[in-house]
Enzyme design. Structure first.
Site, PDB file in Angstrom:
ATOM      1  N   HIS A   1      15.963  -8.426 -40.535  1.00  0.00           N
ATOM      2  CA  HIS A   1      16.035  -7.656 -39.408  1.00  0.00           C
ATOM      3  C   HIS A   1      16.749  -8.365 -38.399  1.00  0.00           C
ATOM      4  O   HIS A   1      17.392  -7.692 -37.395  1.00  0.00           O
ATOM      5  CB  HIS A   1      14.752  -7.488 -38.801  1.00  0.00           C
TER       6      HIS A   1
ATOM      7  N   ASP B   1      11.846  -4.364 -49.952  1.00  0.00           N
ATOM      8  CA  ASP B   1      10.884  -4.418 -48.892  1.00  0.00           C
ATOM      9  C   ASP B   1      10.320  -3.402 -48.190  1.00  0.00           C
ATOM     10  O   ASP B   1      11.244  -2.112 -48.109  1.00  0.00           O
ATOM     11  CB  ASP B   1      11.654  -5.406 -47.578  1.00  0.00           C
TER      12      ASP B   1
ATOM     13  N   HIS C   1       9.965  -2.384 -45.450  1.00  0.00           N
ATOM     14  CA  HIS C   1      10.526  -2.173 -43.966  1.00  0.00           C
ATOM     15  C   HIS C   1      12.156  -1.895 -44.445  1.00  0.00           C
ATOM     16  O   HIS C   1      12.714  -2.444 -45.440  1.00  0.00           O
ATOM     17  CB  HIS C   1      10.510  -3.154 -43.171  1.00  0.00           C
TER      18      HIS C   1
ATOM     19  N   ASP D   1       5.969  -6.993 -49.345  1.00  0.00           N
ATOM     20  CA  ASP D   1       4.893  -5.987 -48.663  1.00  0.00           C
ATOM     21  C   ASP D   1       5.085  -4.696 -49.327  1.00  0.00           C
ATOM     22  O   ASP D   1       4.303  -3.976 -48.605  1.00  0.00           O
ATOM     23  CB  ASP D   1       5.193  -6.269 -47.111  1.00  0.00           C
TER      24      ASP D   1
END
Ligand SMILES: CN1CC(C(=O)N[C@@H](CCCCCC(O)(O)c2ccon2)c2nc(-c3ccccc3F)c[nH]2)C1
Ligand SMILES: [Ca+2]
Ligand SMILES: [Zn+2]
Length: 375
Positions: free
Chosen positions: A137, A172, A174, A261
């Site tokens: 990110h 991931d 995200h 995750d």
């Protein structure tokens, strides 16, 4: 007999002392647990184990702005009150707290990814593993989503010195927004992210129509998903998309972010993947036999994160782990939750809201976009 791949692996004994703060979901201690599981299964005997170098500010600024790097270099937990404006400007605070030794943490996790791809570029390793990396990110001049320095962007820039084209893949839960943004306008890096999209889920970007701009048009692939996707749906979709990407883009090297995750039972995730499904993606990318950097990422149920990345270390070595975790001195008791078994523990089951028709729609759209590739 095909020669076994040469696998290098980066681990810093001190990484576990980094503490994001009380009730913050990101726990670098999960990396110590992963390492101890790798030792317990005797996998280190087949790895070239290195302590990552602490990379320099000059290396950071190959991507990040000087202002941002300078601020990260001078801020400490007790000075935060004097820099309220800069803290806001660089998005530091709740999600991305300032903690003791934070910059050394950044230097080490980034050093592991950069040194790993340098070994790939030198042709002395075929596979580089850095479970402490994968902080996807982080933006040019801003921290985001628990990430400060974007080791993935820096590693890809290093690979571009050696390869005309590099593919970045992100499993991931995200969206890999920081990496996508860095390469959104170039046709030399194709970024592919599979992620939960909708319901205001962080970071909120990565829709099916976000395909890149200018020279980068069609070189960003986003696979937005709903809650509860299971192994069968995910692996089938992953292989479909990645086969198309590899056939049409033909990259010289691969970077794979393996955020854990997306596993069932994650503290902040909402998918239903098992270790088997997650590892199947790693195994599939290994089968293309290209230089590959494999990194960590998210993952908030520590014992499952360690199970996942130890298992994928074995996958990358072409080995299968026994179901019963070998008793070992550190953290063995952390695996009591599932009877000391490798199989991850998922307390709650989430319904798969990804219908076959939705998944086919996504596949068709991705295939259509990739057909427009010209290089
Ligand atoms: C104003 N803020 C934006 C809002 C937000 O929802 N942030 C996400 C951030 C999730 C980051 C995920 C990081 C990652 O897993 O993708 C990762 C980490 C390293 O590499 N990849 C989030 N924060 C939390 C969180 C933060 C502090 C304490 C408890 C929390 F649940 C959960 N989810 C709040
Ligand atoms: Ca992703
Ligand atoms: Zn994540």
């Amino acid at each position: 007999m095909v020669a076994k791949e040469r696998v290098c692996y980066y681990y810093d004994e001190e990484v576990g002392r980094n503490y994001y703060g009380p009730n913050h979901p990101m726990k670098p201690h999960r990396l110590c647990m992963t390492h101890n599981l790798i030792l317990a299964y005797d996998l280190h005997k087949h790895l070239q184990v290195f302590r990552p170098r602490a990379c320099t500010n000059t290396e950071f600024t190959q991507f990040h702005s000087e202002d941002y790097v300078d601020f990260l270099s001078k801020i400490t937990p007790d000075k935060q009150q004097q820099y309220v404006l800069e803290m806001q400007r660089f998005n530091l605070g709740e999600d991305c707290p300032i903690f003791d030794h934070m910059l050394d943490f950044c230097r080490r996790y980034t050093g592991g990814s950069i040194d790993g791809v340098r070994r790939l570029n030198q042709g002395v390793s075929d596979i580089a593993i850095n479970w402490s990396g994968g902080l996807h990110h982080a933006k040019k001049a801003e921290a985001s989503g628990f990430c400060y320095i974007n080791d993935l962007v820096l590693a890809i820039l290093e690979l571009l010195k050696q390869h005309a084209r590099v593919v970045y893949i992100d499993i991931d839960i995200h969206h890999g927004d920081g990496v996508e943004e860095a390469f959104y306008m170039t046709d030399r890096v194709m970024t592919v992210s599979f992620h939960k999209y909708g319901d205001m889920f962080f970071p909120g970007t990565g829709g099916l129509r976000d395909i890149g701009i200018n020279s980068g048009k069609y070189y960003s692939v986003n696979v937005p998903l709903n809650d509860g996707i299971d192994d069968k749906s995910f692996v089938d979709l992953f292989k479909f998309v990645m086969q198309d990407v590899m056939d049409s883009f033909q990259p010289g090297a691969i970077v794979l972010q393996c955020g854990a995750d997306s596993l069932a039972g994650d503290r902040i995730g909402c998918f239903n993947l098992s270790l088997k499904g997650h590892a199947e993606c790693v195994s599939f990318m290994k089968s293309f036999a290209k230089p590959i950097l494999v990194t960590g990422g998210g993952g908030y149920t520590k014992s499952n994160v360690a199970r996942c990345w130890a298992n994928e270390t074995a996958t990358l070595l072409g080995k299968q782990l026994v179901e019963h975790i070998p008793p070992h001195e550190n953290y063995y008791e952390y695996y009591a939750d599932a009877g000391y078994k490798l199989k991850a523990h998922a307390p709650v089951w989430i319904e798969n809201l990804n219908t076959p028709s939705y998944l086919n729609q996504v596949k068709e759209k991705v295939r259509q976009n990739l057909k427009s590739l010209t290089f």
